[in-house]
Design a protein around this motif. Structure first.
Motif, short mmCIF file in Angstrom:
data_model
loop_
_atom_site.label_atom_id
_atom_site.label_comp_id
_atom_site.label_asym_id
_atom_site.label_seq_id
_atom_site.Cartn_x
_atom_site.Cartn_y
_atom_site.Cartn_z
N CYS A 135 -0.11 -2.13 2.92
CA CYS A 135 -0.04 -3.12 2.02
C CYS A 135 1.42 -3.91 2.17
O CYS A 135 1.55 -5.03 1.46
N ARG A 160 -11.78 -1.04 -0.82
CA ARG A 160 -10.77 -2.33 -0.42
C ARG A 160 -11.38 -3.25 0.62
O ARG A 160 -11.50 -4.39 0.36
N TYR A 214 -13.45 -5.33 -1.74
CA TYR A 214 -12.84 -6.42 -2.24
C TYR A 214 -12.45 -7.39 -1.13
O TYR A 214 -12.50 -8.71 -1.65
N ARG A 215 -12.18 -7.10 -0.16
CA ARG A 215 -11.84 -8.07 1.03
C ARG A 215 -12.92 -8.99 1.13
O ARG A 215 -12.78 -10.33 1.27
N ASP A 233 -12.82 -13.15 0.62
CA ASP A 233 -13.15 -13.92 1.68
C ASP A 233 -14.35 -14.82 1.06
O ASP A 233 -14.40 -16.22 1.46
N LEU A 246 -5.06 -7.24 0.25
CA LEU A 246 -5.79 -8.04 0.89
C LEU A 246 -4.99 -8.97 1.97
O LEU A 246 -5.81 -9.71 2.85
N THR A 282 -3.37 -11.91 1.79
CA THR A 282 -3.26 -13.23 1.56
C THR A 282 -1.86 -13.86 1.45
O THR A 282 -1.23 -13.20 0.67
#
Length: 390
Positions: free
Chosen positions: A167, A294, A297-298, A302, A351, A353
């Protein structure tokens, strides 16, 4: 732990040498000064990560070396929330205080970084962000921050003491977006230009009850400004991700600090030690379940970003809390400070970004502008067109 005696009532500085490390003359960052969060290895400078516990040596940071070669001069190291595991600025050396609101937190973990920028002691600061550690202090100290796309080649993690490697991000804080863009462009070899907001699809993520009314109004005002500039703004939603984030970060942090945890008295603050012990106790099944969440959630993010060019969200749930305050009152009810803050910021470090934290019309409350993976220059360009307008 520090160099020559200098006024530092906020306890922002971990180490200031007698002379700065001078940048190379004639570079694109010549004339700029920067501070370095005390997770970065700098040859000849100590590294304590603002803890009394022993920490691993990450070696020298090529990011610091690169910034010096580009002309920027390093003036010293800044304090952080102990080992970067927290959002207030508490640490083993007394903690850091807000730059202009005595008795209030500056945010963390890049607390000293934000304070050094807010007080004009440096032009920009190197921070790190694992769950909000650039964005939260930037917002609470009234400055700008940039968390690049995860593993961006211009922003290496080599030579940086990890918190949770999957992370962790490196990135800068500055008083304006123009400086953030200048630093990024020098490192990446890009030329960021202000971008038009006409036709830009903006997803406004402001979960009901998660922020105070004044924070909600400040974010809505910024959304209104984007509409005026031609953006298409629509509200959207995204879940709380802490059930994936917390096990991931705590288990990885426990592994990073496993040597200290094996000591009879590691010398971490009690709350830090308890969190690391919690991470070390997680089973393989619990860690695997967090990885599965995770990934889900990704996929959700997206899908969301397929509908929007950028997301707009609050960066913090309230104005800066008081030192020692562990709980805050929100429209949805009282909540532990850590959860209230991280549920706004953790999705985008979990994630990977890119995010720019902007100041808003309300002092010491920022907003997050979230972009697509790898579209860092476009995101900075959109933020640049708002620079100085808040």
């Amino acid at each position: 732990m520090s160099g020559p005696l200098v006024p530092d009532p906020q306890h922002a500085w971990a180490y200031r040498p007698a002379s700065p490390l001078l940048g190379q003359a004639g570079g694109p960052l010549s004339g700029l000064t920067f501070s370095i969060k005390d997770l970065y290895g700098v040859t000849g400078w100590p590294l304590h990560a603002s803890t009394r516990a022993p920490v691993p040596d990450p070696g020298p940071s090529p990011l610091v070396t690169r910034l010096l070669a580009l002309g920027a001069s390093a003036t010293g190291k800044t304090h952080l929330h102990e080992i970067a595991l927290g959002i207030t600025g508490a640490n083993g050396y007394g903690g850091t205080e807000h730059p202009t609101l005595p008795g209030h937190v500056p945010g963390g973990s890049s607390s000293g970084a934000a304070v050094s920028v807010a007080l004009g002691q440096v032009d920009f600061a190197l921070g790190t962000d694992t769950g909000g550690s650039i964005r939260i202090p930037a917002a609470w100290c009234g400055v700008a921050g940039f968390k690049p796309t995860k593993d961006h080649p211009a922003w290496p993690l080599t030579g940086v003491l990890p918190l949770a490697p999957s992370c962790d991000h490196t990135g800068p804080l500055a008083r304006d977006v123009a400086t953030l863009a200048r630093v990024h462009d020098a490192l990446a070899g890009t030329q960021t230009q202000a971008q038009s907001w006409t036709g830009v699809r903006v997803g406004l993520w402001q979960p009901e009850g998660w922020v105070t009314r004044e924070v909600a109004q400040a974010t809505e005002a910024l959304a209104g400004q984007l509409r005026t500039l031609g953006a298409e703004v629509a509200t959207t939603d995204f879940p709380e991700v802490l059930d994936a984030y917390s096990p991931t970060v705590l288990s990885e942090a426990a592994e990073v600090h496993r040597t200290a945890l094996a000591l009879p008295d590691p010398a971490f603050l009690p709350v830090t030690l308890a969190s690391l012990r919690q991470g070390a106790a997680l089973s393989a099944d619990e860690r695997a379940a967090a990885r599965e969440r995770r990934a889900a959630y990704r996929a959700q993010l997206d899908s969301l970003l397929a509908r929007f060019d950028v997301l707009l969200a609050p960066a913090v749930p309230t104005p800066p809390p008081r030192l020692g305050q562990d709980e805050i009152e929100l429209p949805g009810g009282p909540l532990p400070l850590r959860r209230a803050a991280l549920r706004l910021t953790a999705p985008f470090s979990l994630l990977g970004t890119p995010v720019v934290t902007l100041t808003t019309a309300l002092p010491f409350v920022g907003a997050q502008l979230v972009g697509h993976h790898g579209q860092d220059e476009r995101l900075l360009g959109l933020a640049l067109s708002l620079d100085g307008s808040q």
